[in-house]
Structure formats: C-alpha cells, structure tokens
Design a protein around this motif. Structure first.
Motif, PDB file in Angstrom:
ATOM      1  N   CYS A   8       0.852  -1.194   0.000  1.00  7.27           N
ATOM      2  CA  CYS A   8       0.000   0.000   0.000  1.00  7.27           C
ATOM      3  C   CYS A   8       0.886   1.241   0.000  1.00  7.27           C
ATOM      4  O   CYS A   8       1.565   1.534   0.989  1.00  7.27           O
ATOM      5  N   ASP A   9       0.883   1.949  -1.112  1.00  8.66           N
ATOM      6  CA  ASP A   9       1.724   3.137  -1.281  1.00  8.66           C
ATOM      7  C   ASP A   9       1.088   3.998  -2.364  1.00  8.66           C
ATOM      8  O   ASP A   9       0.616   3.471  -3.375  1.00  8.66           O
ATOM      9  N   ASP A  10       1.072   5.304  -2.161  1.00 11.47           N
ATOM     10  CA  ASP A  10       0.436   6.171  -3.154  1.00 11.47           C
ATOM     11  C   ASP A  10       1.358   6.519  -4.318  1.00 11.47           C
ATOM     12  O   ASP A  10       0.954   7.237  -5.238  1.00 11.47           O
ATOM     13  N   GLU A  11       2.595   6.007  -4.308  1.00 10.33           N
ATOM     14  CA  GLU A  11       3.514   6.218  -5.424  1.00 10.33           C
ATOM     15  C   GLU A  11       3.662   4.918  -6.212  1.00 10.33           C
ATOM     16  O   GLU A  11       4.126   3.910  -5.680  1.00 10.33           O
ATOM     17  N   ALA A  39      -3.282   1.766  -3.950  1.00  7.49           N
ATOM     18  CA  ALA A  39      -2.742   3.109  -4.148  1.00  7.49           C
ATOM     19  C   ALA A  39      -3.070   4.062  -3.005  1.00  7.49           C
ATOM     20  O   ALA A  39      -2.603   5.200  -3.001  1.00  7.49           O
ATOM     21  N   SER A  40      -3.867   3.610  -2.041  1.00  2.97           N
ATOM     22  CA  SER A  40      -4.225   4.478  -0.918  1.00  2.97           C
ATOM     23  C   SER A  40      -4.766   3.642   0.232  1.00  2.97           C
ATOM     24  O   SER A  40      -5.189   2.491   0.049  1.00  2.97           O
ATOM     25  N   MET A  62       1.269   9.218   3.240  1.00  2.04           N
ATOM     26  CA  MET A  62       0.321   9.207   2.129  1.00  2.04           C
ATOM     27  C   MET A  62      -0.705  10.316   2.334  1.00  2.04           C
ATOM     28  O   MET A  62      -0.947  10.748   3.462  1.00  2.04           O
ATOM     29  N   GLU A  63      -1.307  10.772   1.250  1.00  4.15           N
ATOM     30  CA  GLU A  63      -2.320  11.820   1.340  1.00  4.15           C
ATOM     31  C   GLU A  63      -3.572  11.289   2.032  1.00  4.15           C
ATOM     32  O   GLU A  63      -3.841  10.093   2.043  1.00  4.15           O
TER      33      GLU A  63
END
Length: 231
Positions: A8-11, A39-40, A62-63
């Motif tokens: 789980c990573d937004d990049e 992605a989030s 993460m955002e």
C-alpha cells in the motif's frame, strides 16, 4: 501455503520497486504468494483487504489517511497481519509499536532487508496458532500464545494473564521453556509477551493494555535489547 502479500503506497514507482524485491525473495525461497497493490489507505479499507492480507508493506506518508491511521483501523479487524512500515523517517517508530508493527524499513530499501523481514513475517505466521497446554481448575486448557499478555510468578503458582486469568502450578522456568521468542523474562517474577509491550522504562514496563510491570534494577538494558531485536 499461499501467502497473501499487499503493498500500500500512493507512489506507483515505489509499489513497483517493493514488488520487484518481494519477487526477488520468492525466487530464492520458492514460497507461493499472491501480491496485491493498493494506491491508498482508502482503497485498502474499501476493498476490505484486512480480511485476507497476511503481510502488508505500508507506506506512512500518504495523502488523506496515512499509514499509521490505516494500521490502527486494520488492528480493529485483524491482529495477526504482519505490518511492515516503509518510510524515510524514524519519528514514527513509537506509533509503530502501538499498532504492533513487525518492522520498519527505512528508505532506500535493499533486497537484503526485504529478504530478512519476509523471513521473519513467515515465521510469525507459522507460529500464530501456537498454543500453551496447561492444567488449571481441574481442566486441561489450550491457550493461544498470541492471547497471553504476561505470566506472573506467585510462589508455587503462576498466573497467566490472557483473555482471563489462569492459575497453574509449576515454576516460571518450566513455562518459559514452552513459549516462543515473543516471550522474555522480566526479573524473577514475570514473563512478558513483547507483542503487547508499548514502552520500556528503567523502572517499569507498560503494556498496550495500560498494565504496568516493575523492571528490576539492572534488567533494563537486557530487556530493551531483546525488544529492539524482536522488532
């Protein structure tokens, strides 16, 4: 056994990089796995991935919902998932202990570090269903090790603190021989499950339940080293 691994990573580039390292570990170990990417934090929760994920590589920065917040939500549903934080900052380590993270991987992450942490995660999963057989109150009980917070010596008896308190005969050393690496000795009177430890001070140890155990003089350094090594 097929292990369910999630990243789980937004990049996207970071997800792809971690996945390539996991695949490198697979080529060496021949384990069967299914790798899923998210992605989030919101996507992970929306798809209820906490029900099936066994090992999670989780970015912290993460955002919207960050990795720490996601881990807290996960622990409401799944206590056995092996959470591995991936971050560029050391400042989140205390929060990681609070959500029982297996490990922190500081960026940049190497193949060697991935191999080591995945080996540990698999071993933890293998022992997740381990039990302690004891006789208490005229009955033979199977107590899951993961539910035992600590064991307290009380003269000729020991009190096992789990979902309930169980009084059993014998010595603390006899019980210690039946436990796994998660349990460490605290002086002469206690065995504590490191998975429940929130903080270690020079005079007392605090569990994530709020319970406090005394740390004998001279025991702090050895106990702290065991804690750091385990996590």
């Amino acid at each position: 056994m097929t292990y369910q691994i999630a990243i789980c990573d937004d990049e996207e580039k970071q997800r792809a990089y971690i996945k390539s390292l996991v695949e490198g570990w697979l080529r060496q170990t021949f384990h069967h796995t299914k790798i899923q990417e998210y992605a989030s934090s919101e996507q992970f929760l929306f798809e209820q991935a906490y029900d099936r994920t066994q090992i999670l590589f989780l970015d912290i920065e993460m955002e919207k919902m960050d990795g720490i917040a996601l881990a807290r939500e996960i622990r409401k549903h799944n206590r056995q998932m092996q959470i591995i934080f991936v971050t560029g900052y050391m400042e989140y380590i205390q929060e990681g202990y609070d959500v029982e993270a297996l490990h922190y991987l500081l960026k940049p992450v190497s193949q060697e570090k991935i191999d080591s942490v995945l080996d540990r995660a698999v071993e933890r999963l293998k022992t997740a269903d381990a039990v302690l057989l004891v006789e208490s109150g005229g009955e033979v009980l199977r107590l899951p090790l993961k539910e035992i917070r600590f064991i307290e010596s009380n003269r000729n008896y020991n009190i096992i603190h789990a979902d309930n308190d169980y009084e059993v005969r014998g010595t603390l050393s006899e019980l210690e021989a039946k436990l796994d690496e998660a349990f460490v000795r605290v002086g002469r009177s206690y065995l504590v499950n490191l998975n429940y430890v929130r903080r270690i001070g020079k005079t007392e140890l605090i569990l994530n339940t709020g319970e406090k155990l005394p740390v004998p003089r001279g025991s702090y350094k050895k106990l702290n080293e065991a804690f750091i090594k385990y996590f």
